[in-house]
Structure formats: structure tokens, C-alpha cells
Write a protein that holds these residues in place. Sequence first.
Motif, short mmCIF file in Angstrom:
data_model
loop_
_atom_site.label_atom_id
_atom_site.label_comp_id
_atom_site.label_asym_id
_atom_site.label_seq_id
_atom_site.Cartn_x
_atom_site.Cartn_y
_atom_site.Cartn_z
N TRP A 120 0.82 -1.21 0.00
CA TRP A 120 0.00 0.00 0.00
C TRP A 120 0.86 1.27 0.00
O TRP A 120 0.49 2.28 -0.60
N SER A 161 2.17 1.81 -3.46
CA SER A 161 1.05 2.23 -4.30
C SER A 161 0.75 3.71 -4.12
O SER A 161 0.58 4.45 -5.10
N ILE A 162 0.69 4.15 -2.86
CA ILE A 162 0.41 5.56 -2.57
C ILE A 162 1.50 6.45 -3.14
O ILE A 162 1.23 7.51 -3.75
N PHE A 184 -6.44 2.76 -6.26
CA PHE A 184 -5.84 2.29 -5.00
C PHE A 184 -6.67 1.18 -4.38
O PHE A 184 -6.13 0.17 -3.90
N VAL A 185 -7.99 1.33 -4.40
CA VAL A 185 -8.88 0.31 -3.80
C VAL A 185 -8.78 -1.00 -4.59
O VAL A 185 -8.75 -2.09 -4.00
N TRP A 233 -8.84 12.71 -8.47
CA TRP A 233 -8.70 12.06 -7.17
C TRP A 233 -9.66 10.89 -6.99
O TRP A 233 -9.34 9.91 -6.30
N ILE A 234 -10.82 10.98 -7.60
CA ILE A 234 -11.75 9.84 -7.58
C ILE A 234 -11.13 8.66 -8.31
O ILE A 234 -11.17 7.50 -7.84
N THR A 235 -10.53 8.93 -9.47
CA THR A 235 -9.88 7.87 -10.24
C THR A 235 -8.72 7.25 -9.46
O THR A 235 -8.58 6.01 -9.41
N ILE A 236 -7.92 8.08 -8.81
CA ILE A 236 -6.79 7.58 -8.01
C ILE A 236 -7.30 6.72 -6.86
O ILE A 236 -6.74 5.66 -6.55
N GLY A 237 -8.40 7.16 -6.23
CA GLY A 237 -8.99 6.37 -5.14
C GLY A 237 -9.47 5.01 -5.62
O GLY A 237 -9.24 3.99 -4.95
N ILE A 238 -10.09 4.96 -6.79
CA ILE A 238 -10.57 3.69 -7.35
C ILE A 238 -9.39 2.76 -7.64
O ILE A 238 -9.41 1.56 -7.33
#
Length: 369
Positions: free
Chosen positions: A124, A127-128, A316-317, A309-314
Motif C-alpha cells: 500500500w 502504491s500511494i 488504489f482500492v 482524485w476519484i480515479t486515483i482512489g478507485i
Amino acid sequence: MGTHVKESLTLSPYFLWILIHGTQMRSTLLLFQHRIIQGAEMDAWLSFAIVGVSFHLLLVMMFYLLKHAAEGDIISLHNQLFGMWIGKLLTFVFYGYILLFIVNELRSYIEVIHVWVFPNSPQWSLSILLLLISAYIVSGGLRVITGITLLCVLIPSLLIPSLYFPLKHAQWTNFLPLFDHTAYQYAESAYHSLSTFMGAEFLLLLYPFIKNQEKSKKWAHLAVAHSTLISLLIAVVTFAFLNLQELKHLIWPTLILSKIIRFPVLERFDYVYIFFWFFVIISPCCVGLWGCTRILKKTTPLKSRPALWITIGIVFVIMLPMKSPLMINKLDSALCLSGWILMYGYIPLLCIWLGLRNRFSNIKRAASS
């Protein structure tokens, strides 16, 4: 065709060479030799070359589609051909494909870092780190991405002369006997070759941002030819240095080539390869994130920054549960299948549909006049 893009945001045609070539040079170059031998074995270089040539035909199809799109991209073309709702649905499917592309690229590189350099580092955290670097570059816009991609193309190119060292130990008899496989085996190797060429499909989103679009065609073809020649060179050197049995059991053959290089002041040259490969993988990730951001911006009320940021969050998840090599292999297989459907199924069908639609429109117009 109208592009509706500000002049200040557009790029000169030759930058299409950098962008397409930069997105095709990815982490797959570290292990594609291990995959493409499934089928035609040491004749796989022929299947690989044929797939590279076929991408020039796919570029012709994509330019045909974009020439007839209202705003010069796949988003407006979907709305034009299928209406707003179905068009948006198809665009979101393409968004999902790009997400898969980004996740595969990042996760493949992180696995290399885990195995070769930092085995105890948390997935993680890496990834971040990679996602934050990519987000910082993408927030600067397409021109910043293009500048970084140029740097990311030039720096890894310095590693190409290192292929001289394994060539000194080449066993050219590894290629014998030539052309002794069935058509099905060549086709199987061609199937596994596709993932190395993925990235050219971003033309479907980049096209409106290119000035003098008619002149951009030669640069796109040059980008694909450039990528094909470099990948083919690496494949031929690998096949000459490693025999078939070794290739079947080695996951990252390109890194094995680097291990034989020794300098008085540098014992582990493979570490140089691995860390330089960061510059290889960062450009396709940035172009992919930019493409996802543009899709969300044009299909939803979101602005660029929240969409990014929504795309980055997806991403990462999606990456969190992918911890085992088996999961990574399944991810790559899913991307390869999706790429085949997109490139050799969906794009040709779109061309046929658009051609029939234009023909019937012309007939109807002629009849009414």
C-alpha cells in the motif's frame, strides 16, 4: 470535425510520437519474452513482429473514426453513433479498461520492487507513493505530462546499449529450427504479444489536443514502429542469450540479461535497470490517469481535480487485494483479453458501423435532393 480545445492546450503533431511510444514502453518489457513463447516457442519473434505491423492498420482505423467524430475523440463518437445514454455507457466501459491498464502497470512494477529490491516494503505504501507522483504530474495538464513522457522516453533509452553484453554470449542456434510451428501456435504467441503494444489506444482521447491533425498520422505510425523495433530487439537478444527451457522458468528475462553486466564500481547493474524502469512506467500511468480524468469531466458534472482524485482512489482500492502472483497473472490475463476485444473487435466493428451509417446517410441525402 470540431475539436473545441483551446489553442493554448494543444500540442505539435510530433509530440504524438512521444506520447504513444511512451505509453507502449511499459513494465511488460521486463517479462514479455516469458509470455510470448507460449505457442510458437523460439519462433515467437515472428508472431510478435506481425502484431506490431497489425497495429499500423489499427491506427488507420482509429484515425478514420476520429476524423468523423464531432469533437475528435471516442467520447463524442459514442454519443454520435449510439445516443447519449448508450454512448455514455460505452465510454464508461472504456474508462474501466483504462483503470485496468493503470492497475496492471503499477502492480506489475511494485511486484518487481518487492521481489528484487525491498521484499518487506508494504504494497500500500508503494502504491500511494507512485499514485501521488502520478497525480502531481497529471494535475499540471497534458503539456506537463508530455514533457515528463519525453524525459521518460530518453532516460531508459540509455539502457539499450547494455544489450551489447548479453550479445557477446549469444547462441544463435537457439532459433533453430525456424518456422516449424502450426498456425495455431503462432496465433497463440500473437495473442500473448498484444499486451506489449497496448497504449496506442490512447490516441482515441489525445487526438483533439493535436495541432495539424492530418500531419499527426505519420508521427503515430512512427511511434508504433519505434516501439515494435525496440521490443523486437530485446526479444531477439533474449532468445539468443537464453534457451527455451530457461525462458519457460524465468519470470523477468530482461532483468536476467542485466545481471551479467559487471563494472568495477557497480556490481548489481540489475538495480539500475529496476530503478530506471520507474521512468518507463510513470508515463503510461500519467497518460492513463489523464484519460480517465477527461472521461469523467466530459460525461459527469465533475471538474478535473475531483475527477482525478476519484480515479486515483478507485485505482488504489482495486490494488489493495492484489497481493499474490496468481492475482497479478489474472489481472494481466484480463487486460490482455480486454485489449484484444477492444483493438481487434470493437474498433473494426465501429469502423464498419460508421461506414454503413455514412453510406446510408449519403444515399438518403441524394434521394431527397
